[in-house]
Write a protein that holds these residues in place. Structure first.
Motif: not given
Length: 486
Positions: A283-289, A312-313, A341-346
């Motif tokens: 869970p919440n294993s975002d790759g790069c934020n 991107l945050k 959950h998404g490829g390129v995300v903002m």
């Protein structure tokens, strides 16, 4: 490359200018509407090419890391590749010695080394041998004392990330070794709580909601960050977090089974993330934020994750507006996205805004890829997202191809209108999708400022959701082989 693009752009714009001039001077002939349209389309494409020069300028402006030609092998400081041997202090000593000597490389040789939190210092490159594994403990005591950190876009004094640096300069994590977080159904991940996709036994006593709700309430009330620390803390630490750092390089390593987000530069600048494999399905294993960071290059990376591949945050709600620092001047190129959950995300923690974002030549595909291009926010988050350029993207299989969702989580429940300006998507090909679009604006704040050029959906089950869209600049869009217009 920049010079070549510039020459091509100048040549194209020059021809267009000459053509318009000839028409004006002659006054004899008027081009048919189709020719006028083609001329305008060519002008738009040429303008787009000029915009993309900014991506190369961002890359050129990133200040690179440089390290002294000296090495400090952790085994010389007492580290042992033996099960049950705690190498935390040995690695700390090697880093301290390296920093005191003016910097260089701290070498992790072949073998599996167990460790707790690692804190990098200026001018230190933590370098993993090809056959090296840094295996991180999963007990919370190894991530004490607390440090200044950020969790889901809110600052606090909390657990140390597994690899951490605070206000350091010229730091790196490199090599082809493995960073093993050991997140699993029995360690770290159950803190997520009663998650809809959990495959662990739910334990209310370690549910993150106990800490998360209080932290977010404190941030909304403007409580000083120093007061935001908890005796009972169930907020999982990110894996790698440079906080307020300058000149950061993460290159070559494989990151596995993270407790939380994998790579999370916060309030940092001149960051390069290259040839990294991010493989974590918790869970919440975002790759790069990258959060509220400036001049970031993400290239040639693999993302196979349990959450967004790249997101991107810039801070959550009141805390993001307090710091008011956008994520900006970001280039994403030549990456591969699989599950996520998404490829390129903002978003969604985007209250500080995002600007000057470029993504190109990426490939995405998986039955478990939920979205391709994704913007997620709401009127509690707000945030101005502007000057976003996405081109030359190939999507094999995805659920929703293009998503702009103003109704994420709380939806229209606040007073901070999300806004998207100058979002350009061009040369996007989608082979297979359930839905082409999920575009959901507010009636009082519709989606606008979006350009879609040369976008082709080869096999799509349905158009998807289109709500409250003020206008989209469209050119050459096809759906299942037929021309399409929103």
């Amino acid at each position: 490359m920049t010079d070549l693009l510039k020459r091509k752009s100048i040549k194209t714009l020059g021809l267009l200018s000459a053509g318009v001039s000839l028409l004006t001077v002659s006054g004899c002939h008027t081009l048919p509407l189709s020719s006028q349209s083609n001329l305008a389309d060519s002008a738009k494409d040429a303008e787009d090419l000029v915009k993309w020069q900014q991506a190369d300028q961002i890359i050129a402006a990133i200040k690179p890391t440089q390290f002294a030609a000296q090495e400090f092998v952790i085994t010389a400081f007492g580290a042992k590749a033996e099960a049950g041997n705690d190498n935390t202090q040995a690695i700390k000593a090697a880093i301290a010695a390296c920093a005191a000597a003016g910097g260089g490389r701290v070498i992790v040789p072949a073998g599996r080394f167990e460790t707790g939190a690692i804190h990098l210092k200026s001018n230190v490159n933590l370098h993993l041998h090809d056959d090296a594994v840094l295996s991180f403990y999963t007990d919370r005591e190894h991530y004490l004392p607390y440090v200044m950190t950020r969790w889901e876009g809110v600052e606090l004094i909390g657990y140390s990330p597994l690899i951490y640096a605070f206000q350091q300069e010229n730091i790196a994590v490199t090599g082809k070794g493995i960073l093993e977080g050991n997140g699993s159904t029995t360690a770290w991940w159950p803190w997520k709580g009663n998650w809809e996709r959990r495959n662990w036994e739910y334990d209310a006593s370690v549910d993150q909601v106990q800490t998360r709700k209080v932290l977010f309430a404190m941030a909304e009330q403007g409580a000083p960050v120093a007061e935001r620390q908890f005796t009972e803390n169930f907020l999982r630490p990110p894996f790698i977090q440079p906080y307020g750092c300058k000149r950061v390089l993460i290159e070559g390593v494989t990151i596995r089974n993270s407790p939380f987000w994998l790579i999370n530069p916060v309030l940092s600048e001149d960051v390069v993330i290259r040839n990294v494999n991010c493989v974590s399905h918790g869970p919440n294993s975002d790759g790069c934020n990258p959060e509220s960071s400036n001049r970031v290059l993400i290239e040639n990376c693999l993302f196979d994750t349990g959450d967004d591949c790249i997101a991107l945050k810039s801070g959550r709600n009141n805390d993001g507006r307090r710091l008011a620092t956008p994520v900006q001047n970001i280039v994403i190129q030549d990456c591969i996205m699989r599950s996520g959950h998404g490829g390129v995300v903002m978003g969604s923690e985007i209250s500080g805004g995002a600007r000057n974002i470029f993504a190109r030549r990426c490939r995405m595909s998986s039955p478990n890829l939920a979205r391709g291009i994704r913007i997620k926010t709401n009127s509690v988050r707000g945030g101005l997202i502007e000057n976003v350029y996405i081109r030359d993207i190939e999507i094999g299989e995805v659920r929703d191809a293009i998503v702009i969702n103003f109704f994420y989580e709380e939806g229209d429940a606040g007073n901070f209108m999300p806004q998207v300006n100058n979002l350009h998507i061009s040369n996007l090909t989608v082979q297979k999708a359930q839905r082409a679009f999920q575009l959901r604006g507010f009636e009082r704040a519709p989606i606008s400022g979006v350009t879609l050029h040369h976008v082709h959906f080869k096999q799509v089950e349905t158009v998807g959701i289109l709500e409250n869209i003020a206008g989209i600049d469209q050119l050459d869009i096809t759906l299942n082989g037929k021309p399409f217009s929103i």
